[in-house]
Design an enzyme around this catalytic site. Sequence first.
Site, PDB file in Angstrom:
ATOM      1  N   LYS A 212       0.850  -1.211  -0.022  1.00  0.00           N
ATOM      2  CA  LYS A 212       0.226   0.033   0.030  1.00  0.00           C
ATOM      3  C   LYS A 212       0.807   1.165   0.183  1.00  0.00           C
ATOM      4  CE  LYS A 212      -2.199   2.649   3.045  1.00  0.00           C
ATOM      5  NZ  LYS A 212      -2.261   3.955   2.197  1.00  0.00           N
ATOM      6  N   GLY A 265       7.322   5.687   7.403  1.00  0.00           N
ATOM      7  CA  GLY A 265       6.404   6.968   7.679  1.00  0.00           C
ATOM      8  C   GLY A 265       6.428   7.480   8.887  1.00  0.00           C
ATOM      9  N   GLY A 268       4.134   8.353  14.801  1.00  0.00           N
ATOM     10  CA  GLY A 268       2.969   7.902  15.366  1.00  0.00           C
ATOM     11  C   GLY A 268       2.311   6.800  14.963  1.00  0.00           C
ATOM     12  N   GLU A 293      11.090   2.304   9.621  1.00  0.00           N
ATOM     13  CA  GLU A 293      12.013   3.428   9.402  1.00  0.00           C
ATOM     14  C   GLU A 293      11.104   4.714   9.678  1.00  0.00           C
ATOM     15  OE1 GLU A 293      13.172   7.100   8.500  1.00  0.00           O
ATOM     16  OE2 GLU A 293      13.522   6.406   6.606  1.00  0.00           O
ATOM     17  N   CYS A 327      13.239  12.398   5.716  1.00  0.00           N
ATOM     18  CA  CYS A 327      13.370  11.810   7.152  1.00  0.00           C
ATOM     19  C   CYS A 327      14.895  12.317   7.587  1.00  0.00           C
ATOM     20  CB  CYS A 327      13.122  10.559   7.056  1.00  0.00           C
ATOM     21  SG  CYS A 327      13.691   9.344   6.140  1.00  0.00           S
TER      22      CYS A 327
END
Length: 540
Positions: A212, A265, A268, A293, A327
Site C-alpha cells: 500500500k 512513515g 506516531g 523507519e 526523514c
Amino acid sequence: MSNAIFNPPMAVNEPVKSYAPGSAEREELQKTVAEMRANEVDIPMFIGGKEVRTSNTQSMHPPYDHKHLLGQFHKGDASHVTLAIEAALAAKKDWAELPWGQRASIFLKAAELIAGPYRQKINAATMLAQSKNAFQAEIDSSCELIDFFRFNVEYMCQLYSEQPESSEGVWNRLEYRPLEGFVFALTPFNFTAIAGNLPSSPAMMGNTVVWKPANTQIYSAWVIMEVLREAGLPDGVINLVYTSGPAAGDVIFNHSAFAGIHFTGSTGVFQQIWKSIGNNIEKFDAYPRIVGETGGKDFIVAHKSANAKEVATAITRGAFEFQGQKCSAASRAYIPESLWSNVKTYILDDLKSIKLGSPENFENFVNAVIDEKAFDKIASYIDNAAASDDAEIIAGGQYDKSTGYFIEPTVILAKDPKYTTMCEEIFGPVITIFVYNENDFEATLRLVDDNSYALTGAIFAKNRHVLNQMCKALENSAGNFYINDKPTGAVVGQQPFGGARKSGTNDKAGAKQNLMRWVSARTIKETFVPATDYRYPFLG
C-alpha cells in the site's frame, strides 16, 4: 538440470546524470514531463496479476499546480485487501520454490529497465506527482532504486553463502526460508526508491507481499509496478492496493498469516501499528517481523574550529533539498557564537539566490510541499515562531497555496534550545538554529543527544580530538552519522540507512541485515555414520 553455484553481476552504484543545460538527458526528461503532464492517466490497483478498477476514483494533481489534472487512481476497500492477501498466499509456494537465481534475474532486469527505457518515465512521474526537481528525482527514483535492486541481489547471494563449520563426520548447513505467510509493505510519499524497495526486498527473499503506497506517490508506484511486470515478476508476488490505512490495517493485522511489515512513515503511525500487532499477537501463526523507519529531528552541530562556509552549505542543502521532506533532512543546528555571524551571512546569501517554483523549470531549487495538509501544518509552525518571544524568523517565513503548496525556505533562530521547532519534527523547508556559548560545548552535545530521534546527524570541526569527542558524545544520537558533511544523501552499498530510538528499528535499508529480517533460518545437521551405542566413554 543445472547444478552450478551462480555469482550475480557485481553491484555498482548507478551513475547520477547531471541534467545540465544542453545535455541529452535534460532534453529527454523535459519532453517526457511535458507528454505525461498532457495525458491524463487512469491507474488501477494490481492484484493477483490483474488490473482492478472500482467506481470510486480519486484525482491526482501536481503539488506545485494543484488545479491541473494528472489523472485518477481507483480506490479500494477492505475487500480488495482481502483479495490481495489471498493472491499473495496463492502465489507463495511457487515463488518460494523458484531458485534464487531466477528471482534475482527479475530484479536485475528491473534495474536495467529503469536505467534505460523507464528512466525518464519514473523521473517524470516523481517530478509531477511528488514535486521533486530533476536532480532530486534522478538520485531517488532512478539511481537509488536501481541500486536497491542490484545491491540486494548481491546481499542475497552473500547471505545464502554464509554457512556454519562442520566437524568430522558431520555436515552442518543453513537454509534461509521465506517467512510463513505474507508481508505488508506500507510506503511513504517522499522517496520513490523507498516505495520500490520496501515490497521488493521481502519479495526477493521468497516472500509474497501486499503493498500500500501513499496516495501522493501512486503515480510513480504504478510505474514501478509496470517495470516489475515487464521484468517478469510472477502474478501475486507483489499486490498493489490503494486503500485507507485503517481499512488495510483492520484486515491485515487480524489475519493469521500476517508475517511481517516493512514500513516507512511517521513515528506516531508506526507506534500505533506496533500496538495493533501486539494486541493481536495471539492471532498470528508466527511472531511477525516488524521493520520500520520513522521520524527524524536531524541535527548539525558545529564546533568553533569548523569552517563557516562548509557549515552553511550543509545547512542549505541539508535543510532545503526536496523542501526538507526527507526523514534525514537537517531540522536543527547548533552553531557557536564565534562562527554564527559568518554562517548566517553565508546562509542568507544562499537563500537570496535560491529560486522557488515548479520543478518543470530546472532553475528552481525548491519546489512545492506534498499536499495541503502538510502545507497547513508547516505554516502553523512558521506562524507560531513569528509570534513567539522565544524565536525569530531570520529568513523566509512566507507561504502561498493559491497555485501550489509553496513555502519559502525558512530559518528560525531559537533563543531557547528546547523551543518547539528544535524538538518536534516538521517535515518541511524549515530549520531552527540555536547559537550556543562555546564554553558550553559539552553541555550542548548533551542537549543534542537528549533531543534526538536518532536517525541522522552531522558534526563539523577541524580538530581531530574534538571530532572524536563529538563522535563519542553523540554515539547513540544517529544511525547515520556524518563528519563534515550534510546529514542527507545516504547511498545504497555505501551508507546503509536507518536509525534507532524514535526513528525506527535500524534494520538498515540497503544492507544485508535488512534482508535477514525477511527470512527464517533452518539449521541442518547431517551425520554420515550415526552412533549405534548410547554409552559414552566416561561410563567405562
